[in-house]
Scaffold this motif. Structure first.
Motif, PDB file in Angstrom:
ATOM      1  N   GLY A   1       0.942  -1.338  -0.028  1.00 28.64           N
ATOM      2  CA  GLY A   1       0.009   0.235  -0.075  1.00 28.64           C
ATOM      3  C   GLY A   1       0.967   1.212  -0.124  1.00 28.64           C
ATOM      4  N   TYR A   2       0.137   2.173   0.224  1.00 30.56           N
ATOM      5  CA  TYR A   2       1.126   3.708   0.249  1.00 30.56           C
ATOM      6  C   TYR A   2       0.297   4.536   1.544  1.00 30.56           C
ATOM      7  CZ  TYR A   2      -2.827   6.041  -1.894  1.00 30.56           C
ATOM      8  OH  TYR A   2      -4.138   6.535  -2.576  1.00 30.56           O
ATOM      9  N   ILE A   3       1.427   5.401   1.806  1.00 38.68           N
ATOM     10  CA  ILE A   3       1.159   6.591   2.487  1.00 38.68           C
ATOM     11  C   ILE A   3       1.756   7.590   1.725  1.00 38.68           C
ATOM     12  CG2 ILE A   3       1.709   7.604   4.852  1.00 38.68           C
ATOM     13  CD1 ILE A   3       2.294   5.012   5.970  1.00 38.68           C
ATOM     14  N   GLN A   4       0.814   8.985   1.856  1.00 37.15           N
ATOM     15  CA  GLN A   4       1.451  10.054   1.284  1.00 37.15           C
ATOM     16  C   GLN A   4       1.417  11.347   2.188  1.00 37.15           C
ATOM     17  OE1 GLN A   4       0.592  11.666  -2.869  1.00 37.15           O
ATOM     18  NE2 GLN A   4      -0.782  12.966  -1.618  1.00 37.15           N
ATOM     19  N   TYR A   5       2.540  11.923   2.491  1.00 31.73           N
ATOM     20  CA  TYR A   5       2.465  12.871   3.501  1.00 31.73           C
ATOM     21  C   TYR A   5       2.545  14.285   2.739  1.00 31.73           C
ATOM     22  CZ  TYR A   5       4.451   8.982   6.048  1.00 31.73           C
ATOM     23  OH  TYR A   5       4.881   7.959   6.694  1.00 31.73           O
ATOM     24  N   LEU A   6       1.855  15.170   3.186  1.00 33.66           N
ATOM     25  CA  LEU A   6       1.786  16.557   2.713  1.00 33.66           C
ATOM     26  C   LEU A   6       2.899  17.220   3.678  1.00 33.66           C
ATOM     27  CD1 LEU A   6      -1.821  17.385   1.376  1.00 33.66           C
ATOM     28  CD2 LEU A   6       0.005  16.289   0.062  1.00 33.66           C
ATOM     29  N   ARG A   7       3.955  17.954   3.046  1.00 36.10           N
ATOM     30  CA  ARG A   7       4.895  18.281   4.205  1.00 36.10           C
ATOM     31  C   ARG A   7       4.966  19.604   4.513  1.00 36.10           C
ATOM     32  NH1 ARG A   7       8.103  15.604  -0.273  1.00 36.10           N
ATOM     33  NH2 ARG A   7       8.829  17.715  -0.689  1.00 36.10           N
ATOM     34  N   LEU A   8       4.135  20.522   3.610  1.00 34.48           N
ATOM     35  CA  LEU A   8       3.870  21.745   3.882  1.00 34.48           C
ATOM     36  C   LEU A   8       2.495  22.246   3.558  1.00 34.48           C
ATOM     37  CD1 LEU A   8       6.907  23.347   2.327  1.00 34.48           C
ATOM     38  CD2 LEU A   8       6.573  23.279   4.828  1.00 34.48           C
ATOM     39  N   PRO A   9       1.762  23.220   4.160  1.00 36.14           N
ATOM     40  CA  PRO A   9       0.629  23.608   3.786  1.00 36.14           C
ATOM     41  C   PRO A   9       0.426  23.935   2.406  1.00 36.14           C
ATOM     42  CG  PRO A   9       1.109  24.689   6.002  1.00 36.14           C
ATOM     43  CD  PRO A   9       2.252  24.043   5.262  1.00 36.14           C
ATOM     44  N   PRO A  10      -0.687  23.618   1.737  1.00 37.81           N
ATOM     45  CA  PRO A  10      -1.120  24.057   0.445  1.00 37.81           C
ATOM     46  C   PRO A  10      -0.654  25.417   0.085  1.00 37.81           C
ATOM     47  CG  PRO A  10      -2.748  22.567   0.992  1.00 37.81           C
ATOM     48  CD  PRO A  10      -1.928  22.984   2.438  1.00 37.81           C
ATOM     49  N   GLN A  11      -0.193  25.745  -1.001  1.00 36.63           N
ATOM     50  CA  GLN A  11       0.057  27.186  -1.587  1.00 36.63           C
ATOM     51  C   GLN A  11      -0.820  27.350  -2.903  1.00 36.63           C
ATOM     52  OE1 GLN A  11       4.476  28.201  -1.855  1.00 36.63           O
ATOM     53  NE2 GLN A  11       4.500  26.067  -0.646  1.00 36.63           N
TER      54      GLN A  11
END
Length: 164
Positions: A131-141
């Motif tokens: 499976g996978y994990i996705q990490y958003l490292r910074l808030p969206p711009q």
């Protein structure tokens, strides 16, 4: 009322998994780097497939038709756990790599791990992974382009930590 990790973009959370596949889309997401990382523990399959990408959280339709779309984008690390039998092609490597789609397919051999297929511009990857994990490292711009500048995204990173 539950606070969103990033209200302006409508982002509901900053960490996603393969259980969220139906609610995610990677179309036009720029891939900045690919890595195959090994586990330290010899008892597990030897690889993890990591992608450093700009995840488009939301496409914002313009108020007037003649204006362009804008985008909420966050730098992300997409990690496929226990990846194996990785095949594919890349190139030419001086061209940009953008994801067209990510597919999870049932294995024809009845094995326990699904077959994953990442279709893209200038690359194509197929592999098996749990499976996978996705990490958003910074808030969206919010940006007028579908890609962040290196200074906006903090350079290349495979960090596995979300901003929220």
């Amino acid at each position: 009322m539950i606070a969103l990790p990033h209200g302006p973009s409508g982002l509901s959370r900053a960490t996603w998994t393969d259980a969220d596949l139906a609610n995610m889309g990677w179309h036009d997401c720029r891939v900045h780097a690919v890595s195959i990382g090994e586990y330290v523990d010899d008892t597990l399959p030897p690889a993890r497939l990591l992608l450093d990408l700009d995840y488009i959280v939301r496409w914002v339709e313009p108020v007037r038709r003649e204006l362009p779309f804008t985008f909420w984008i966050a730098p992300a690390t997409l990690v496929f756990e226990r990846a194996w039998n990785i095949t594919g092609q890349m190139g030419p490597l001086h061209e940009v790599m953008e994801i067209a789609d990510v597919h999870r397919l049932d294995p024809l051999d009845g094995g326990p791990d699904p077959l994953w297929h990442i279709e893209g511009q200038n690359f194509d990857l197929q592999f098996r992974a749990h499976g996978y994990i996705q990490y958003l490292r910074l808030p969206p711009q919010r940006t007028a382009r579908q890609v962040l500048a290196m200074s906006e995204r903090g350079g290349i990173s495979f960090a596995e930590q979300s901003f929220a």
